[in-house]
Motif scaffolding. Structure first.
Motif, PDB file in Angstrom:
ATOM      1  N   THR A   2      13.057   3.482  -4.434  1.00 23.71           N
ATOM      2  CA  THR A   2      14.052   2.420  -4.524  1.00 23.71           C
ATOM      3  C   THR A   2      14.024   1.534  -3.279  1.00 23.71           C
ATOM      4  OG1 THR A   2      15.459   3.877  -5.826  1.00 23.71           O
ATOM      5  CG2 THR A   2      16.488   1.928  -4.872  1.00 23.71           C
ATOM      6  N   GLY A   3      14.097   0.216  -3.514  1.00 19.94           N
ATOM      7  CA  GLY A   3      14.155  -0.725  -2.401  1.00 19.94           C
ATOM      8  C   GLY A   3      12.828  -0.995  -1.744  1.00 19.94           C
ATOM      9  N   THR A   4      11.735  -0.566  -2.391  1.00 22.29           N
ATOM     10  CA  THR A   4      10.413  -0.828  -1.831  1.00 22.29           C
ATOM     11  C   THR A   4       9.552  -1.537  -2.872  1.00 22.29           C
ATOM     12  OG1 THR A   4       9.457   1.285  -2.540  1.00 22.29           O
ATOM     13  CG2 THR A   4      10.547   1.225  -0.378  1.00 22.29           C
ATOM     14  N   LEU A   5       8.452  -2.087  -2.422  1.00 27.21           N
ATOM     15  CA  LEU A   5       7.503  -2.746  -3.314  1.00 27.21           C
ATOM     16  C   LEU A   5       6.111  -2.532  -2.753  1.00 27.21           C
ATOM     17  CD1 LEU A   5       7.194  -4.566  -5.838  1.00 27.21           C
ATOM     18  CD2 LEU A   5       7.237  -6.530  -4.289  1.00 27.21           C
ATOM     19  N   THR A   6       5.202  -2.092  -3.594  1.00 26.97           N
ATOM     20  CA  THR A   6       3.837  -1.820  -3.160  1.00 26.97           C
ATOM     21  C   THR A   6       2.920  -2.957  -3.590  1.00 26.97           C
ATOM     22  OG1 THR A   6       4.147   0.574  -3.233  1.00 26.97           O
ATOM     23  CG2 THR A   6       1.887  -0.236  -3.337  1.00 26.97           C
ATOM     24  N   VAL A  24       9.616  -7.341   2.716  1.00 26.88           N
ATOM     25  CA  VAL A  24       8.914  -7.537   3.979  1.00 26.88           C
ATOM     26  C   VAL A  24       7.896  -6.412   4.162  1.00 26.88           C
ATOM     27  CG1 VAL A  24       9.142  -7.877   6.473  1.00 26.88           C
ATOM     28  CG2 VAL A  24      11.026  -8.547   4.951  1.00 26.88           C
ATOM     29  N   TRP A  25       6.676  -6.817   4.481  1.00 27.07           N
ATOM     30  CA  TRP A  25       5.617  -5.888   4.867  1.00 27.07           C
ATOM     31  C   TRP A  25       5.236  -6.189   6.310  1.00 27.07           C
ATOM     32  CZ3 TRP A  25       6.050  -8.330   0.263  1.00 27.07           C
ATOM     33  CH2 TRP A  25       5.926  -7.575  -0.909  1.00 27.07           C
ATOM     34  N   ARG A  26       5.199  -5.183   7.153  1.00 28.28           N
ATOM     35  CA  ARG A  26       4.901  -5.397   8.560  1.00 28.28           C
ATOM     36  C   ARG A  26       3.671  -4.567   8.973  1.00 28.28           C
ATOM     37  NH1 ARG A  26      10.633  -5.085   8.396  1.00 28.28           N
ATOM     38  NH2 ARG A  26      11.672  -6.941   9.240  1.00 28.28           N
ATOM     39  N   GLY A  27       2.934  -5.107   9.948  1.00 32.95           N
ATOM     40  CA  GLY A  27       1.876  -4.329  10.571  1.00 32.95           C
ATOM     41  C   GLY A  27       0.691  -4.023   9.678  1.00 32.95           C
ATOM     42  N   ILE A  28       0.327  -4.935   8.786  1.00 30.63           N
ATOM     43  CA  ILE A  28      -0.828  -4.715   7.911  1.00 30.63           C
ATOM     44  C   ILE A  28      -2.091  -5.126   8.673  1.00 30.63           C
ATOM     45  CG2 ILE A  28      -1.866  -5.217   5.671  1.00 30.63           C
ATOM     46  CD1 ILE A  28       0.885  -6.346   4.830  1.00 30.63           C
ATOM     47  N   PRO A  29      -3.068  -4.250   8.826  1.00 28.56           N
ATOM     48  CA  PRO A  29      -4.277  -4.632   9.565  1.00 28.56           C
ATOM     49  C   PRO A  29      -5.127  -5.626   8.777  1.00 28.56           C
ATOM     50  CG  PRO A  29      -4.500  -2.420   8.666  1.00 28.56           C
ATOM     51  CD  PRO A  29      -3.088  -2.833   8.407  1.00 28.56           C
ATOM     52  N   TYR A  30      -5.546  -6.701   9.442  1.00 25.24           N
ATOM     53  CA  TYR A  30      -6.457  -7.650   8.810  1.00 25.24           C
ATOM     54  C   TYR A  30      -7.852  -7.584   9.422  1.00 25.24           C
ATOM     55  CZ  TYR A  30      -5.661 -10.805  12.845  1.00 25.24           C
ATOM     56  OH  TYR A  30      -5.589 -11.357  14.109  1.00 25.24           O
ATOM     57  N   ALA A  31      -8.034  -6.762  10.443  1.00 23.14           N
ATOM     58  CA  ALA A  31      -9.334  -6.600  11.093  1.00 23.14           C
ATOM     59  C   ALA A  31      -9.383  -5.219  11.729  1.00 23.14           C
ATOM     60  CB  ALA A  31      -9.562  -7.684  12.142  1.00 23.14           C
ATOM     61  N   ALA A  32     -10.567  -4.779  12.036  1.00 16.75           N
ATOM     62  CA  ALA A  32     -10.728  -3.498  12.723  1.00 16.75           C
ATOM     63  C   ALA A  32     -10.180  -3.598  14.144  1.00 16.75           C
ATOM     64  CB  ALA A  32     -12.207  -3.116  12.762  1.00 16.75           C
ATOM     65  N   PRO A  33      -9.745  -2.495  14.727  1.00 15.97           N
ATOM     66  CA  PRO A  33      -9.262  -2.532  16.112  1.00 15.97           C
ATOM     67  C   PRO A  33     -10.359  -3.052  17.047  1.00 15.97           C
ATOM     68  CG  PRO A  33      -8.667  -0.453  15.074  1.00 15.97           C
ATOM     69  CD  PRO A  33      -9.594  -1.152  14.128  1.00 15.97           C
ATOM     70  N   PRO A  34     -10.078  -4.097  17.839  1.00 20.07           N
ATOM     71  CA  PRO A  34     -11.096  -4.655  18.744  1.00 20.07           C
ATOM     72  C   PRO A  34     -11.156  -3.872  20.050  1.00 20.07           C
ATOM     73  CG  PRO A  34      -9.119  -5.984  18.859  1.00 20.07           C
ATOM     74  CD  PRO A  34      -8.838  -4.888  17.860  1.00 20.07           C
ATOM     75  N   VAL A  35     -11.548  -2.636  19.952  1.00 16.22           N
ATOM     76  CA  VAL A  35     -11.534  -1.737  21.099  1.00 16.22           C
ATOM     77  C   VAL A  35     -12.941  -1.231  21.387  1.00 16.22           C
ATOM     78  CG1 VAL A  35      -9.165  -1.026  20.645  1.00 16.22           C
ATOM     79  CG2 VAL A  35     -11.043   0.285  19.651  1.00 16.22           C
ATOM     80  N   GLY A  36     -13.105  -0.634  22.564  1.00 12.66           N
ATOM     81  CA  GLY A  36     -14.411  -0.110  22.950  1.00 12.66           C
ATOM     82  C   GLY A  36     -15.437  -1.226  22.999  1.00 12.66           C
TER      83      GLY A  36
END
Length: 512
Positions: A2-6, A24-36
């Motif tokens: 309840t109260g969510t949407l996928t 509201v959807w938050r923090g969805i990755p659009y790219a790989a982590p630019p680390v290392g």
């Protein structure tokens, strides 16, 4: 649940939350982590995930100092793994909705999509648009060009922050349909360096077709520099981290905080030595960014899409209040800025500089200094772009004059970024917030309502109509230069500040 949407995306399912009638959807990755080894490299596609990802919390903000003038949540997490988007959408409808993608400002070294002022609930609540806000690399990690230090073993790529923004727009193209958005109707909008990113992206061939309309709020459009200057800044950065050029590859391994500290030193040092310039900004690399953007507009090389562009009446006031070196706001620094421009623009007639100076009778007093600095950084670059773009595509220009009684009393007026709470409808995000100490809330809310309706109407229909009987916003052209002056009451003014425009002329002035 309840109260969510996928929402379904090519990378996996994302669960959002109903927050007062807007999902509201938050923090969805659009790219790989630019680390290392991916630090200082162009973004790579995100990994596919299994199951349903819970997207109810903002992702980390890009690495930066939190001890700055931009109000960030003290609890903000900083991490190089910061390439995420957030989505606001009304409940699903039968037809996909137009999309508006926000690119935040912060002088190319600060800011994040989780800033409270960028909450897009009110923009999305109308049900006319889906709103996306973007995190991208800033400062040393996003806009310090280290490409001159590349060797056979270590490659440093250019314009990483811009490449992140393009990757986010590619994510919108590929994924936004799962959130009820129309990837064929995307408007980018942004303020300050976010707007400067937009005017630059409008001249980037790789960004062609990823967005179809644009809104640029106070873009520092001439703050885009050449490779030689970028190489000089890169060498100075190496000095600050105590590395020889042949050891530049070690930057990939150095602690984040050490790189941030060196970047902050550059941010203060560069505009102090050469007033009117930024330490880190987009670079004309002849690859991603092939031309200086304003020159590209004048040659008809920019993407021929509808554009809203404008500035605020008192852009420089907040920089003077904060004693920030990012804008020259003293008589000496403005003189040094012009000396630098003359040195950087061979063949610039001395009489042109004299004509510009003469157009500011309040010089060398503070009022004249701030007006001149405002025009050099924001108003004239916007004017040059509007003039050029209106020859090829629908263009609308505005000047934001609205200020509450308190901001007028404090001599801030319609300062830089003052329009942001009006565009998003979010007042009171600063703590403390002096905006309404002397009243003016009702007027501000009315102005905000008109601005939001115009911005959303432009995103949804391509025409910035307030849809409430307010003044019709006439398109801009070089014959009339009709400009919407946004204040208690919107008014249309033909060629405001024409004397200043004529003094500056049509030839672009800036640093290379």
């Amino acid at each position: 649940m309840t109260g969510t949407l996928t929402a379904r995306t090519p990378y996996g399912d994302a669960r959002g939350r109903d927050e007062g009638g807007v999902f509201v959807w938050r923090g969805i990755p659009y790219a790989a982590p630019p680390v290392g080894e991916l630090r200082f490299r162009a973004p790579r596609p995100p990994a596919v995930w299994s199951g349903t990802r819970d997207c109810t919390e903002f992702g980390p903000i890009a690495p930066q100092s939190l001890d700055n003038a931009i109000p960030m949540d003290p609890a903000s997490v900083r991490d190089e793994d910061c390439l995420t988007v957030n989505v606001w959408a009304a409940p699903p409808s039968a037809e996909p909705r137009p999309v508006m993608v926000w690119i935040h400002g912060g002088a190319y070294y600060l800011g994040g999509s989780s800033q409270a002022i960028y909450d897009a609930h009110r923009l999305a609540a109308s049900g006319e648009v889906v709103v996306v806000t973007v995190n991208f690399r800033v400062g040393v990690f996003g806009f310090l060009d280290l490409s001159s230090l590349s060797d056979a073993e270590h490659v440093f790529e250019t314009n990483l922050g811009l490449r992140d923004q393009i990757a986010a727009l590619e994510w919108v193209r590929d994924c936004i349909g799962g959130f009820g958005g129309d990837p064929g109707c995307v408007t980018v909008f942004g303020e300050s360096s976010g707007a400067g990113s937009i005017t630059t992206l409008m001249t980037v061939p790789r960004a062609q077709g990823l967005f179809h309309r644009a809104i640029a709020q106070s873009p520092p459009a001439t703050s885009v520099y050449g490779g030689d200057r970028a190489a000089t800044v890169a060498r100075r950065f190496l000095d600050l981290v105590d590395l020889a050029p042949e050891h530049a590859g070690k930057l990939v391994e150095m602690p984040v905080d050490q790189l941030i500290a060196a970047g902050d030193t550059l941010v203060d040092e560069i505009p102090t030595k050469v007033p009117g310039t930024l330490a880190m900004a987009p670079v004309v690399d002849r690859d991603l960014v092939p031309h200086y953007p304003v020159a590209a507009f004048q040659k008809g090389l920019a993407h021929r899409i509808p554009l809203i562009i404008g500035t605020n009446r008192d852009e420089a006031s907040i920089f003077r209040l904060m004693r920030s070196p990012l804008m020259p706001v003293t008589s000496d620094s403005v003189s040094a800025m012009f000396a630098g421009i003359v040195a950087d623009n061979e063949g610039l007639p001395p009489e042109r500089i004299a004509a510009i100076i003469a157009a500011y009778p309040d010089l060398p007093r503070a009022k004249g200094v701030m007006a001149l600095s405002r025009d050099a950084a924001f108003r004239m670059p916007s004017q040059w772009i509007a003039d050029a773009h209106s020859r090829f595509a629908p263009t609308w220009m505005y000047r934001f004059d609205q200020a509450t009684p308190m901001l007028k009393a404090a001599r801030i007026g319609a300062g830089h970024a003052a329009e942001l709470p009006y565009v998003f409808g979010n007042f009171g995000t600063m703590s403390p917030d002096p905006t309404f100490l002397l009243g003016g809330r009702r007027t501000a809310l009315e102005v905000s309502g008109r601005m939001r309706r115009r911005w959303v109407s432009f995103g949804a229909h391509g025409v910035p109509a307030a849809l409430d009987g307010s003044k019709h916003w006439t398109r801009y052209d070089e014959d009339t230069r009709t400009t919407l002056v946004i204040d208690k009451v919107d008014t249309l003014v033909d060629d405001p500040d024409s004397a200043l425009r004529q003094a500056w002329g049509d030839d672009v002035m800036g640093f290379s």
